[in-house]
Design an enzyme around this catalytic site. Structure first.
Site, short mmCIF file in Angstrom:
data_model
loop_
_atom_site.label_atom_id
_atom_site.label_comp_id
_atom_site.label_asym_id
_atom_site.label_seq_id
_atom_site.Cartn_x
_atom_site.Cartn_y
_atom_site.Cartn_z
N GLU A 189 53.99 35.94 35.81
CA GLU A 189 54.41 35.85 37.21
C GLU A 189 54.90 34.44 37.51
OE1 GLU A 189 52.42 36.23 41.64
OE2 GLU A 189 51.76 37.59 40.05
N HIS A 244 41.74 40.24 39.71
CA HIS A 244 41.32 39.16 38.83
C HIS A 244 39.82 39.34 38.56
CE1 HIS A 244 44.52 37.36 41.40
NE2 HIS A 244 44.82 36.58 40.38
N ASP A 289 37.60 38.10 41.38
CA ASP A 289 37.60 38.90 42.62
C ASP A 289 36.45 39.87 42.66
OD1 ASP A 289 40.15 37.78 43.06
OD2 ASP A 289 41.13 39.46 42.07
#
Length: 433
Positions: free
Chosen positions: A230, A99, A102
């Site tokens: 997801e 991401h 991150d």
């Protein structure tokens, strides 16, 4: 080289009889399984967030990890990248995933955050060009910051929708620049906690509009990878609009996007939805929207998403059986969306968790391949439905109730139940493990 993984050797395959914990027992990248290298079947990816950004907290306690790269500076972000690519090399992982939040520090403005992301993307590119792994997929973190407490695409504030759309654009740009093979949309807070303050119809329309924009932008910039959603039920919100594969498929059909979007399916999320992992994979396969997987497991006694590393070979075998039945991965792969337990503090723990998970997946893949090649399970399944191959029975699906009643009366149809043979089939599966 950094000092974090000092003295940890590069992990090699040594076979199931070895005692060296820093070696693969089942994962041999070059082993041929069903005519293809094992590495090319499994397409392992390392999750940047859990491996390098997670501080070791849980719902009842905060940080337990003390990593030298923790902090909100670009120098520490580059140190984090240095350590990450060293770990990718130690494991021989062919892919990684991230991401935006991150890999870069949060800026004071959207523009500053984007500049930070682009600088780290350039740093990644240098490492990838020097022989580092490829990017399986990129994504945007639209759930951690307080601005997303009421969702991103589904937020009642149009400014948050705009901020989210702009963030997705920058992350899709970054993914394409790094040659990413997919882009994932994970609606961590795309849901509601109470209907008392929720306009469900409006929120669904906003989510559909956002997804259409993502698909349109993919085609505009010529991104060749897959757009993946997801599914995620419950946690943290009471109801999620992307609860499971079937729910997402209904959403895609509603907005005419079923031909544009595939699924990235996580084991832990399947369990939270009340399904098995193989169920969700099978649903995606049957609907033609299977894409990729996040491999982990939940603690079945806890009732929340614990994201533990996989350690159950029978579960992995049934999952990869469905993957193989779907034709295997194309752009997708096996991403370890798994994190250490908060008491597992040592660098060695991070390496060995992945070694164990990769071995479990490899053993599961080999068992699944043996099931596919033997064909006994499919033969039993086909036998159970064989009467439907009779032309008269097949035509019944195109018939009507009155005609079917007439046939039942004419032929004096009075069926006797037949065994489903579940235990025999479970015994059959166990022979391959």
């Amino acid at each position: 080289m950094t000092k974090f993984f000092a003295d940890i050797p590069k992990i090699q395959f040594e076979g199931p009889d070895g005692t060296n914990e820093f070696a693969f027992k089942h994962y041999n990248p070059d082993e041929i399984v069903m005519g293809k290298r094992m590495e090319d079947h499994l397409r392992f990816g390392i999750a940047y967030w859990h491996s390098f950004a997670w501080p070791g907290g849980d719902p009842f306690g905060g940080q337990t990890f003390d990593r030298p790269w923790f902090g909100d500076t670009m120098d520490l972000a580059r140190l984090k990248a240095d350590v990450a690519f060293e770990m990718f090399d130690i494991l021989g992982a062919p892919y990684f995933c991230f991401h935006d939040a991150d890999v870069r520090p949060e800026g004071a403005t959207f523009a500053e955050s984007t500049d930070n992301l682009n600088a780290i993307v350039d740093y990644f590119a240098q490492k990838m060009d020097a022989g580092g792994p490829k990017l399986l997929w990129g994504t945007a973190n639209l759930f951690s910051h307080r601005r997303f407490m009421s969702g991103a695409a589904t937020n009642p504030d149009p400014d948050v929708f705009a901020y989210s759309a702009a963030t997705i654009k920058t992350c899709l740009d970054a993914t394409m620049k790094l040659g990413g093979e997919n882009y994932v949309l994970w609606g961590g807070r795309e849901g509601y906690e109470t209907l008392l303050n929720t306009n469900m119809g409006r929120e669904r329309q906003q989510a559909g509009a956002m997804l259409q924009m993502v698909v349109d932008y993919k085609h505009k910039i010529g991104f060749k990878g897959a757009i993946l959603i997801e599914p995620k039920p419950q946690e943290p919100t009471k109801h999620q609009y992307d609860y499971d594969v079937a729910t997402v498929y209904g959403f895609l059909k509603d907005f005419g996007l079923e031909g544009e979007v595939q699924m990235n399916i996580e084991q832990g999320h399947a369990i939270l939805a009340g399904h098995s992992f193989e169920h969700e994979l099978a649903v995606a396969r049957e609907l033609g929207i299977f894409g990729s997987i996040d491999m982990n497991r939940n603690d079945y006694q806890s009732g929340w998403d614990t994201d533990q590393f996989p350690n159950n070979i029978p579960e992995a075998a049934l999952a990869y059986y469905e993957v193989l039945r779907a034709g295997g991965f194309t752009t997708g792969g096996t991403n370890f969306d798994a994190k250490l337990r908060r008491q597992s503090l040592d660098p060695e723990d991070l390496i060995l968790a992945h070694v164990g998970g990769m071995d479990v997946c490899a053993a599961g893949l080999k068992a699944a391949a043996a099931m596919v090649e033997d064909g006994a399970l499919e033969e039993a399944r086909n036998t159970r439905y064989a009467k439907w191959d009779d032309s008269q029975n097949a035509e019944m699906l195109k018939s009507d109730l009155s005609s079917i009643e007439a046939r039942v009366r004419r032929d004096n149809i009075n069926p006797d139940p037949r065994s489903g043979r579940q235990e025999r089939l479970e015994n059959l599966v166990n022979r391959y493990l």
